[in-house]
Write a protein that holds these residues in place. Sequence first.
Motif, PDB file in Angstrom:
ATOM      1  N   ASN A  62      47.431   8.718  -5.618  1.00 53.74           N
ATOM      2  CA  ASN A  62      47.487  10.043  -6.046  1.00 53.74           C
ATOM      3  C   ASN A  62      47.654  11.063  -4.982  1.00 53.74           C
ATOM      4  OD1 ASN A  62      47.510  12.412  -7.633  1.00 53.74           O
ATOM      5  ND2 ASN A  62      45.287  12.073  -8.629  1.00 53.74           N
ATOM      6  N   LEU A  80      45.732  14.653  -4.810  1.00 56.14           N
ATOM      7  CA  LEU A  80      44.330  14.563  -4.128  1.00 56.14           C
ATOM      8  C   LEU A  80      44.345  15.135  -2.577  1.00 56.14           C
ATOM      9  CD1 LEU A  80      42.372  11.621  -5.508  1.00 56.14           C
ATOM     10  CD2 LEU A  80      41.926  14.447  -6.034  1.00 56.14           C
ATOM     11  N   GLY A  81      43.694  16.109  -2.157  1.00 56.15           N
ATOM     12  CA  GLY A  81      43.649  16.470  -0.908  1.00 56.15           C
ATOM     13  C   GLY A  81      42.747  17.362  -0.622  1.00 56.15           C
ATOM     14  N   PRO A  82      41.950  17.549   0.582  1.00 55.42           N
ATOM     15  CA  PRO A  82      40.987  18.622   0.602  1.00 55.42           C
ATOM     16  C   PRO A  82      41.541  20.066   0.256  1.00 55.42           C
ATOM     17  CG  PRO A  82      41.604  17.391   2.813  1.00 55.42           C
ATOM     18  CD  PRO A  82      42.468  16.808   1.539  1.00 55.42           C
ATOM     19  N   TYR A 134      38.435  18.904  -1.964  1.00 51.12           N
ATOM     20  CA  TYR A 134      38.530  18.094  -3.202  1.00 51.12           C
ATOM     21  C   TYR A 134      37.692  18.713  -4.474  1.00 51.12           C
ATOM     22  CZ  TYR A 134      39.904  14.410   0.130  1.00 51.12           C
ATOM     23  OH  TYR A 134      40.429  13.630   0.920  1.00 51.12           O
ATOM     24  N   ARG A 135      38.127  18.446  -5.574  1.00 52.92           N
ATOM     25  CA  ARG A 135      37.435  19.086  -6.756  1.00 52.92           C
ATOM     26  C   ARG A 135      36.832  17.775  -7.383  1.00 52.92           C
ATOM     27  NH1 ARG A 135      39.846  23.939  -8.088  1.00 52.92           N
ATOM     28  NH2 ARG A 135      39.210  23.702 -10.413  1.00 52.92           N
ATOM     29  N   VAL A 136      35.455  17.807  -7.533  1.00 56.03           N
ATOM     30  CA  VAL A 136      34.563  16.742  -7.983  1.00 56.03           C
ATOM     31  C   VAL A 136      33.943  17.153  -9.071  1.00 56.03           C
ATOM     32  CG1 VAL A 136      32.828  15.302  -7.368  1.00 56.03           C
ATOM     33  CG2 VAL A 136      34.476  16.157  -5.503  1.00 56.03           C
ATOM     34  N   LEU A 139      32.706  12.354   1.986  1.00 55.10           N
ATOM     35  CA  LEU A 139      34.483  12.322   1.817  1.00 55.10           C
ATOM     36  C   LEU A 139      34.924  13.061   2.951  1.00 55.10           C
ATOM     37  CD1 LEU A 139      34.656  13.897  -1.935  1.00 55.10           C
ATOM     38  CD2 LEU A 139      35.190  11.500  -0.952  1.00 55.10           C
ATOM     39  N   CYS A 141      34.311  20.084  -0.422  1.00 60.40           N
ATOM     40  CA  CYS A 141      34.354  19.760  -1.805  1.00 60.40           C
ATOM     41  C   CYS A 141      33.923  20.740  -2.716  1.00 60.40           C
ATOM     42  CB  CYS A 141      33.248  18.551  -2.088  1.00 60.40           C
ATOM     43  SG  CYS A 141      33.668  17.310  -0.963  1.00 60.40           S
ATOM     44  N   CYS A 195      43.748  15.878 -10.551  1.00 62.80           N
ATOM     45  CA  CYS A 195      43.679  16.345  -9.190  1.00 62.80           C
ATOM     46  C   CYS A 195      42.001  16.173  -9.074  1.00 62.80           C
ATOM     47  CB  CYS A 195      44.137  17.705  -9.123  1.00 62.80           C
ATOM     48  SG  CYS A 195      43.433  19.009 -10.512  1.00 62.80           S
ATOM     49  N   TYR A 196      41.267  15.644  -9.851  1.00 64.09           N
ATOM     50  CA  TYR A 196      39.843  15.681  -9.654  1.00 64.09           C
ATOM     51  C   TYR A 196      39.350  14.135  -9.232  1.00 64.09           C
ATOM     52  CZ  TYR A 196      39.811  19.823 -12.683  1.00 64.09           C
ATOM     53  OH  TYR A 196      40.050  20.946 -13.151  1.00 64.09           O
ATOM     54  N   ILE A 197      38.100  14.170  -8.603  1.00 61.00           N
ATOM     55  CA  ILE A 197      37.598  12.960  -8.265  1.00 61.00           C
ATOM     56  C   ILE A 197      36.373  13.102  -9.211  1.00 61.00           C
ATOM     57  CG2 ILE A 197      35.910  11.861  -6.587  1.00 61.00           C
ATOM     58  CD1 ILE A 197      37.697  12.986  -4.476  1.00 61.00           C
TER      59      ILE A 197
END
Length: 157
Positions: free
Chosen positions: A51, A54-56, A58-60, A85, A89, A148-150
Motif C-alpha cells: 500500500n 501509507l506513509g508518515p 500514520y493514521r491508526v 512505527l 501517529c 489509508c489506515y492502520i
Amino acid sequence: MGRAKKVRKFAEVKRLINPKELKKSDGGKSKKKSETRQVDKTPSALFFKYNSALGPPYRVIIDTNFINFSIKSKIDLLQGMVDCLYAKCIPCICDAVLAELEKLGDKYRVALRIAKDKRFERIPNPPGCQESTYADDVIVEIVRQHRCYIVATFDRD
C-alpha cells in the motif's frame, strides 16, 4: 418363545452413483449459468499488495480491546505507537468504539476517558453502519472504503 428370523435378501448392495449417469439424467444438456460475479476493484494505491498510500504520519484506528490491553499493560498509547512505527501517529477512534466503551459501563471508565482525549481524531461511522455499535464491523467498513489506515486491535480475525 423364540425370535423371528429375518429373511435376508440376496444381491442387495448399496448402489453408488456414477457421475456419468448424472449427466445422462439431465438429458445430455449442460447449461452454464450466465451469472455475473461482483469483484471488488483494487485501489490504484495497492501495487503487489504493497500500500503506497501509507506513509508518515500514520493514521491508526484504535479498537476497544486495544485500549483495554494498553491500560492493563500500563503503556501510553501515543508513545507506544511512536516507538513501534518510528514515525508520528495520529490515533483515530470511530463512534462505534466510543459507544462500545460507554455500553461496557463503569468498569471501563478509564478507557472511555482515554478515548475521549482531544489528541485522538474522531471518525464518524460510515453511511452503511450508522446505527451499528459493533465496532469490528464498522472498522472493517472504514478500512475497506479508505485504505489509508492502520488498525490497532487484539482480535485474531
